[in-house]
Design a protein around this motif. Structure first.
Motif, short mmCIF file in Angstrom:
data_model
loop_
_atom_site.label_atom_id
_atom_site.label_comp_id
_atom_site.label_asym_id
_atom_site.label_seq_id
_atom_site.Cartn_x
_atom_site.Cartn_y
_atom_site.Cartn_z
N ALA A 124 0.86 -1.28 -0.02
CA ALA A 124 0.13 -0.05 -0.05
C ALA A 124 0.80 1.31 -0.01
O ALA A 124 0.77 2.32 -0.88
CB ALA A 124 -0.83 0.09 1.36
N ARG A 125 1.96 1.32 0.84
CA ARG A 125 2.80 2.46 0.80
C ARG A 125 3.47 2.42 -0.50
O ARG A 125 3.92 3.34 -0.98
CB ARG A 125 3.65 2.11 1.98
N ALA A 126 4.07 1.24 -1.10
CA ALA A 126 4.75 1.19 -2.23
C ALA A 126 3.93 1.83 -3.48
O ALA A 126 4.41 2.56 -4.25
CB ALA A 126 5.14 -0.31 -2.82
N ILE A 127 2.56 1.73 -3.55
CA ILE A 127 1.82 2.15 -4.50
C ILE A 127 1.63 3.44 -4.42
O ILE A 127 1.82 4.33 -5.67
CB ILE A 127 0.40 1.59 -4.72
N VAL A 128 1.67 4.00 -3.31
CA VAL A 128 1.72 5.73 -2.99
C VAL A 128 2.88 6.17 -3.46
O VAL A 128 3.26 7.33 -4.14
CB VAL A 128 1.13 5.90 -1.62
N ALA A 129 4.02 5.44 -3.20
CA ALA A 129 5.23 5.99 -3.29
C ALA A 129 5.65 6.20 -5.12
O ALA A 129 6.09 7.10 -5.59
CB ALA A 129 6.48 5.21 -2.76
N ALA A 130 5.08 5.10 -5.82
CA ALA A 130 5.40 4.96 -6.87
C ALA A 130 4.58 6.17 -7.75
O ALA A 130 5.09 6.47 -8.74
CB ALA A 130 4.77 3.58 -7.60
N GLY A 131 3.44 6.44 -7.27
CA GLY A 131 2.82 7.60 -7.74
C GLY A 131 3.40 8.80 -7.58
O GLY A 131 3.51 9.71 -8.43
N TRP A 132 4.26 9.15 -6.44
CA TRP A 132 5.02 10.22 -6.16
C TRP A 132 6.12 10.22 -6.92
O TRP A 132 6.67 11.27 -7.54
CB TRP A 132 5.18 10.21 -4.78
N PHE A 133 6.94 9.16 -7.00
CA PHE A 133 7.87 9.01 -8.15
C PHE A 133 7.59 9.31 -9.32
O PHE A 133 8.44 10.35 -10.03
CB PHE A 133 8.38 7.32 -7.96
N GLY A 134 6.29 9.23 -9.82
CA GLY A 134 5.98 9.47 -11.31
C GLY A 134 5.81 10.84 -11.27
O GLY A 134 6.00 11.72 -12.05
N ILE A 135 5.41 11.37 -10.24
CA ILE A 135 4.95 13.08 -10.18
C ILE A 135 6.05 13.95 -10.14
O ILE A 135 6.13 14.76 -10.86
CB ILE A 135 3.99 13.35 -9.02
N ASN A 136 7.14 13.46 -9.19
CA ASN A 136 8.37 14.31 -9.38
C ASN A 136 9.15 13.84 -10.63
O ASN A 136 9.88 15.06 -10.98
CB ASN A 136 9.31 13.96 -8.03
N THR A 137 9.09 13.12 -11.32
CA THR A 137 9.64 12.62 -12.48
C THR A 137 9.18 13.64 -13.66
O THR A 137 9.84 14.12 -14.14
CB THR A 137 9.83 11.07 -13.13
N TRP A 138 7.69 13.69 -13.81
CA TRP A 138 7.29 14.41 -14.54
C TRP A 138 7.38 16.02 -14.57
O TRP A 138 7.49 16.51 -15.46
CB TRP A 138 5.65 14.09 -14.27
N SER A 324 14.23 16.96 -7.55
CA SER A 324 13.55 15.86 -7.78
C SER A 324 14.22 14.78 -7.33
O SER A 324 13.56 13.74 -7.02
CB SER A 324 13.19 16.08 -9.39
N LEU A 325 15.57 14.46 -7.80
CA LEU A 325 16.33 13.54 -7.45
C LEU A 325 16.42 13.07 -5.84
O LEU A 325 16.13 12.16 -5.54
CB LEU A 325 17.62 13.51 -7.86
N THR A 326 16.42 14.18 -5.18
CA THR A 326 16.49 13.95 -3.85
C THR A 326 15.30 13.37 -3.19
O THR A 326 15.16 12.50 -2.52
CB THR A 326 16.86 15.48 -3.21
N ILE A 327 14.28 14.02 -3.35
CA ILE A 327 13.06 13.58 -3.06
C ILE A 327 12.54 12.21 -3.54
O ILE A 327 11.90 11.33 -2.91
CB ILE A 327 11.42 14.58 -3.09
N ASN A 328 12.66 12.01 -4.99
CA ASN A 328 12.54 10.85 -5.39
C ASN A 328 13.23 9.51 -4.65
O ASN A 328 12.58 8.49 -4.59
CB ASN A 328 12.65 10.67 -6.92
N VAL A 329 14.53 9.52 -4.70
CA VAL A 329 15.23 8.65 -4.12
C VAL A 329 14.82 8.32 -2.57
O VAL A 329 14.72 7.23 -1.99
CB VAL A 329 16.89 9.07 -4.20
N GLY A 330 14.76 9.58 -1.76
CA GLY A 330 14.56 9.51 -0.40
C GLY A 330 13.12 9.14 0.03
O GLY A 330 12.81 8.31 0.76
N ALA A 331 12.07 9.44 -0.73
CA ALA A 331 10.75 9.53 -0.20
C ALA A 331 9.95 8.49 -1.16
O ALA A 331 8.84 7.74 -0.53
CB ALA A 331 9.91 10.79 -0.38
N ASN A 332 10.38 8.26 -2.41
CA ASN A 332 9.55 7.72 -3.57
C ASN A 332 10.04 6.16 -3.90
O ASN A 332 9.32 5.82 -4.61
CB ASN A 332 9.09 8.60 -4.50
#
Length: 511
Positions: A124-138, A324-332
């Motif tokens: 459940a946490r992974a699905i949300v993180a994957a969404g955030w990963f996509g947002i910050n990558t976008w 974007s890299l910082t938050i993606n690696v750390g949070a997502n």
């Protein structure tokens, strides 16, 4: 038999027990408990971690979403500050478990959902993180695309140019993620001063060129009554809380390296709410100034960046990419990669988990989520807040109320241990999760109960705390009085070099 050592409030496995567990199907080098030497993160590391993650474009634009809903600037900042103070509470409560026992989030979840049931909250946490990963990558994609379009006119006419950048930037994020949470210790130290200084320079530029702060800071609230304000305030507050509700769950992934409880608690308490509030204010102030300078409000820093000469666009793009890299690696990426790895620790590596996370992030269609603030605040943040609030509540209830911060660390890695429950599932955790999600969802269908959904994270958290604590009374997995003392060796700090039982390398243990 003594299976674990507690020293200065930090628990590690005895070398003999660690060696014995190394062959378990529930153990690998990423999921094992940290050794005493690995508890090396100081307060500064946690401060830079949070500052680096907070200084991102979603934080910059968060207040703009609240203002677009009718708030004035101080109502928006107040909502953001309050939401971050609230979410700080579960962050610190779950940080304690990670610091004391040195375990990552998927292993922590075994405690309250069982060895197999842990996949439910972890994924459940992974699905949300994957969404955030996509947002910050976008978002990073937009910045890079802006740079190339401004510098090379032919790039704008190239078919699929945005998709090309997205694919390349996506790949960069996945490659960096291979280093795992320890990379954040270095990345945070680099990103924090760069993005922080750039934000201050941007604020000075806006004030100087606009001859003041601009009209947005003078614009009154659109709400004429308290009731009208509260109707927007509570779902907005839930959205702000949900912004970091993800980290409230998997913060043990980082705090398992903390040197002490005091250092991580103080650093996180100051860095999170203050950084989010200050950076959101910078976003409001700069946007307010753009009304004077450019004749329109530019909430998106990428759009603002396109107004500058190419060399400024180049520097700004580098800063956005770093953020974007910082938050993606750390949070997502860390959390979902670990959750996927936990599905089969002996066959799935952290790197493979990071790659799968990246693929799932594309399927989440981040371009749709960021299409408008309604999708972002009410759709994205509100919905997953309703899911993660109950999981946060279960984690807090189990560690603080049910077990009172005591556990048999080795049994988290034993397929036949007490924390495997029945067939690997703790049915009480599943029931509490269903109750914690179902009750707020009623607010979607019953108009008189709409307040439940508007505050889904908060209601879900408290409902699940009550439900789980009640269901777990007298559970056999809970250590009996005196049992913790029987399995724990309490030691003082006397250095004694010997081979690390986990890594086999020469490591300084403390006995």
């Amino acid at each position: 038999m003594k299976t674990q050592i507690e020293q200065n409030g930090i628990v590690t496995l005895t070398p003999e027990v660690a060696n014995g567990l190394s062959g378990s199907d529930m153990w690998n080098d990423d999921l094992r408990p940290t050794t005493m030497k690995e508890h090396s993160w100081k307060g500064m590391n946690f401060a830079t971690l949070w500052i680096g993650m907070c200084l991102c474009i979603p934080s910059y634009t968060m207040a703009s979403g609240l203002i677009s809903l009718g708030m004035n600037w101080w109502q928006a900042i107040g909502t953001i500050f309050l939401g971050n103070v609230i979410v700080l509470i579960p962050i610190l409560l779950n940080s304690h478990a990670g610091t004391k026992f040195g375990i990552p989030y998927p292993v922590f979840a075994r405690l309250w959902f069982g060895s197999k049931g842990a996949h439910i909250p972890a994924l459940a946490r992974a699905i949300v993180a994957a969404g955030w990963f996509g947002i910050n990558t976008w978002i990073g994609t937009g910045a890079i695309d802006t740079l190339l379009s401004a510098s090379f006119p032919a790039w704008r006419n190239l078919s699929g140019h945005t998709a090309i950048i997205f694919a390349l930037f996506w790949g960069l994020n996945v490659v960096v993620a291979y280093k795992g949470p320890q990379a954040m210790k270095v990345l945070g130290l680099i990103a924090t001063p760069i993005v922080g200084i750039a934000s201050i320079i941007l604020l000075i530029w806006a004030y100087t060129n606009a001859g003041g702060w601009g009209p947005i800071l003078d614009t009154p609230s659109k709400f004429t009554t308290t009731g009208a304000f509260l109707k927007v305030f509570f779902p907005a507050l839930t959205g702000v809380i949900a912004f970091w509700a993800t980290l409230a769950l998997n913060i043990p992934d980082f705090c398992r390296y903390a040197k002490s409880q005091k250092s991580q608690m103080l650093a996180q308490s100051f860095s999170l709410p203050l950084t989010m509030s200050i950076f959101s204010f910078i976003g409001i102030a700069v946007t307010s100034a753009t009304v004077v300078i450019f004749g329109t409000a530019l909430w998106d820093p990428v759009q603002l960046l396109s107004k500058f000469p190419p060399y400024i666009i180049f520097l700004g793009t580098l800063i956005i990419v770093i953020a974007s890299l910082t938050i993606n690696v750390g949070a997502n990426i860390v959390a979902p990669a670990r959750a996927i790895e936990n599905l089969n620790p002996k066959r799935i590596t952290f790197g493979l988990g990071a790659l799968i996370t990246g693929i799932f992030a594309i399927l989440m269609q981040p371009w749709y989520i960021m299409e408008n603030f309604g999708n972002y605040i009410f759709g994205w943040l509100g919905t997953y807040g309703a899911l993660l609030g109950p999981i946060d509540g279960i984690a807090i209830a189990d560690y603080w109320l049910v077990r009172k911060r005591q556990m048999a660390l080795n049994e988290l890695y034993d397929v036949n241990g007490r924390y495997s429950y029945t067939s690997g599932f703790n049915k009480n955790g599943v029931y509490a999760l269903i109750i914690g999600v179902a009750i707020p969802v009623l607010g979607l269908f019953i108009p008189g109960l709409r307040f439940l959904w508007d505050n889904a994270w908060t209601f879900g958290l408290f409902i699940s705390i009550i439900a789980y604590t009640y269901l777990m009374r007298g559970d056999k997995s809970v250590l009996k009085p005196g049992e913790y003392e029987k399995i724990t060796s309490f030691k003082t700090s006397t250095p004694d070099n010997k081979p690390d039982a986990v890594t086999g390398k020469e490591t300084e243990f403390f006995y």
